[in-house]
Design an enzyme around this catalytic site. Structure first.
Site, PDB file in Angstrom:
ATOM      1  N   GLU A 272      43.005 -27.712  41.647  1.00 53.55           N
ATOM      2  CA  GLU A 272      41.701 -27.031  41.603  1.00 53.55           C
ATOM      3  C   GLU A 272      40.628 -27.873  41.202  1.00 53.55           C
ATOM      4  O   GLU A 272      39.455 -27.842  41.676  1.00 53.55           O
ATOM      5  CB  GLU A 272      41.856 -25.902  40.746  1.00 53.55           C
TER       6      GLU A 272
ATOM      7  N   HIS B 251      69.792 -29.855  40.502  1.00 51.47           N
ATOM      8  CA  HIS B 251      70.640 -29.023  41.411  1.00 51.47           C
ATOM      9  C   HIS B 251      69.830 -28.165  42.297  1.00 51.47           C
ATOM     10  O   HIS B 251      70.481 -27.422  42.962  1.00 51.47           O
ATOM     11  CB  HIS B 251      71.555 -28.069  40.435  1.00 51.47           C
TER      12      HIS B 251
ATOM     13  N   LYS C 265      37.980 -14.447  47.857  1.00 48.81           N
ATOM     14  CA  LYS C 265      37.402 -13.099  47.067  1.00 48.81           C
ATOM     15  C   LYS C 265      36.368 -12.494  47.702  1.00 48.81           C
ATOM     16  O   LYS C 265      36.481 -11.186  47.720  1.00 48.81           O
ATOM     17  CB  LYS C 265      36.906 -13.849  45.669  1.00 48.81           C
TER      18      LYS C 265
END
Length: 554
Positions: free
Chosen positions: A360, A391, A514
């Site tokens: 950000e 793994h 937004k």
């Protein structure tokens, strides 16, 4: 690369850039095995200790010449000048005309720090004292719920920097937490998050922290209103809200309208960016979890790293070194991502926290001067706890086709008495950094396997090596060393942003989505078919409506 005005005063225009390009050409085929084999003192020359943090950066594709050129890049970028501007309160967040002063929040020297001619330290210290006093009331059983019951659960409702930082720190410092208090974090507007969290809690013993600077953040306030309704379904009287909800905000009117006593609103300031705010009142959940004294130790650790960053020469400066290595791989080797690999269960949320802090901040394609850059900027940050990662995705790190520099992080002294477990953990930590660096040649593979040169399976077991990594060793994971570690990465991000000529402290990239969501929300339940977007978005909205609330003719 994006089209637009690419005239830039950034990295590619600096005189040292061409020298680094030429140096990269010479280093491209140099293997770290050779660098170690020819230099027994390589660790001593490429490692640095600050307090209880040791950085080993010797397993990088660098020489003294590399570091000299990279430091010159920092000098030509005026890293020292920008660093001083930040610490003295200049408004280096130019797009929002704000100072960037998370360092003031942990300024344990209490030296004056001025913003618009006012020393902010008295206000900073006052909020820290209020947080500590409130937390001790809750922890000590003085502050109780409306029924007189002790508070047993604290729920932090926030999102982004109001969630990721505090949650990571509370998790990391679990060995220091109050035995009665359980901490919970709600951020996702997906109703499952808030519903599942609250189902296990008792309204009479639950305290909520609503963290929103404006007290209008959609996701946070949606969850906060649901939590208040859930609480009132048991408590009944709206007056009881004041005993179970506190706010971290600057909007006094909205806070009191919600039912929170203004005396229980903890403020912070516009010079505190969200992703750098855990040191502020946003860290109230941390203070409740570990107590005021431990929170101050966290601040002191960060301050120790701040002082090192501010005063150490660039060549012996831990955040600067990490940043320069990041530039080296991102801009000259074409590495697009960077792995964060903590070998410590308590640091398992650190990768997610640094994803936000880094991406950000430096996920920008326009520089401070408003020009589109002509060079790569922010890396993709990702990772997981080390043993689990081995793994899962280490196969790609060892034998894949991409360069992925990695930071390996471990605590020397564990919080458990399970020494055998810890020895295995440390052995794997060390083995992975060695394996990534050294690899295993075809000849070594043949010898170890006892196979003939013509065996086709041999090549599958060859490891090229030459994969760069840093090793960061903490003496022990404590509030102090955690503060140092977080500040180390904060300053690394700052330095990279300076060299890329970016404003690392705005985040306009989150705004467009937004805005569009605000437009789409009422369309989800409108009567007429939606046709005001592109064909894909229109079709998806209409499909959603058909599946949830069928409308004839859609």
């Amino acid at each position: 690369m994006r089209t637009g005005d690419t005239r830039t005063s950034g990295l590619s225009t600096r005189p040292v850039h061409r020298l680094l390009q030429a140096h990269h050409s010479r280093m491209a085929d140099v293997h770290m095995r050779e660098l170690f084999d020819t230099d027994p003192q390589r660790f001593e020359r490429f490692s640095l200790q600050v307090g209880d943090l040791l950085l080993d950066y010797s397993k990088n594709r660098i020489t003294d010449e590399t570091m000299d050129l990279l430091v010159r890049m920092a000098e030509e970028s005026d890293v020292a000048g920008w660093r001083e501007r930040m610490f003295r309160g200049d408004k280096i967040n130019t797009t929002e005309n704000r100072a960037v002063l998370h360092v003031a929040l942990r300024n344990r020297s209490n030296r004056p720090v001025n913003v618009d001619g006012e020393d902010v330290m008295p206000k900073v210290n006052a909020v820290i004292e209020r947080m500590g006093a409130f937390a001790e009331q809750v922890r000590g059983g003085v502050w109780r719920g409306y029924s007189g019951a002790l508070i047993t659960d604290v729920v932090n409702i926030g999102i982004g920097g109001s969630d990721l930082g505090p949650q990571m720190v509370v998790q990391a410092l679990k060995p220091y937490r109050h035995p009665r208090l359980k901490l919970h974090f709600i951020s996702n507007v997906d109703g499952a998050h808030v519903k599942e969290t609250l189902e296990a809690l008792d309204p009479e013993t639950t305290l909520f922290i609503v963290s929103s600077k404006t007290f209008t953040t959609q996701e946070t306030m949606t969850n906060a209103h649901y939590a208040r309704d859930w609480f009132l379904a048991r408590a009944g009287d709206v007056a009881h809200v004041a005993r179970h909800f506190v706010a971290v905000s600057t909007n006094r009117d909205a806070v009191t309208a919600f039912g929170i006593d203004a005396a229980n609103m903890f403020e912070f300031w516009d010079w505190v960016g969200g992703r750098y705010s855990l040191w502020s009142a946003i860290g109230l959940s941390i203070v409740l979890a570990v107590g005021a004294e431990r929170f101050l130790e966290l601040l002191e650790g960060a301050h120790e790293m701040d002082e090192h960053f501010r005063h150490a020469p660039l060549r012996q400066n831990m955040p600067v070194i990490l940043a320069l290595l990041g530039i080296w791989y991102n801009n000259f080797f074409g590495a697009e991502s960077h792995a964060i690999l903590p070998y410590d269960h308590y640091l398992r949320s650190l990768p997610a926290y640094l994803e936000q802090a880094d991406m950000e901040s430096n996920g920008k394609s326009v520089d401070r001067d408003g020009r589109v850059v002509d060079y790569p900027t922010g890396q993709i940050i990702w990772g997981a706890t080390g043993i689990n990662g081995q793994h899962a995705f280490y196969q790609l790190l060892h034998q894949g086709t991409k360069m992925i520099p990695a930071d390996f992080i471990v605590s020397i002294t564990p919080h458990t008495e399970l020494q055998e477990h810890h020895d295995i953990l440390i052995a794997n930590f060390l083995a992975q950094t060695e394996a990534l660096m050294r690899g295993r040649t075809r000849e070594e593979t043949l010898e170890e396997m006892g196979r003939s040169p013509g065996d086709p399976s041999v090549q599958h077991r060859v490891f090229e090596g030459n994969h760069p990594s840093n090793a960061i060793l903490l003496k022990k994971l404590t509030p102090h060393t955690l503060g140092m570690l977080i500040a180390l990465y904060e300053h690394k991000i700052f330095v990279e942003g300076v060299i890329w000529n970016l404003n690392s402290y705005d985040q306009w990239g989150v705004e467009l989505g937004k805005q569009l969501a605000g437009r789409i929300l009422p369309e989800l339940h409108a009567d007429a078919p939606v046709a005001g977007h592109d064909a894909s978005t229109n079709a998806l909205i209409n499909h959603y409506r058909r599946m949830t609330q069928p409308h004839p003719g859609l």
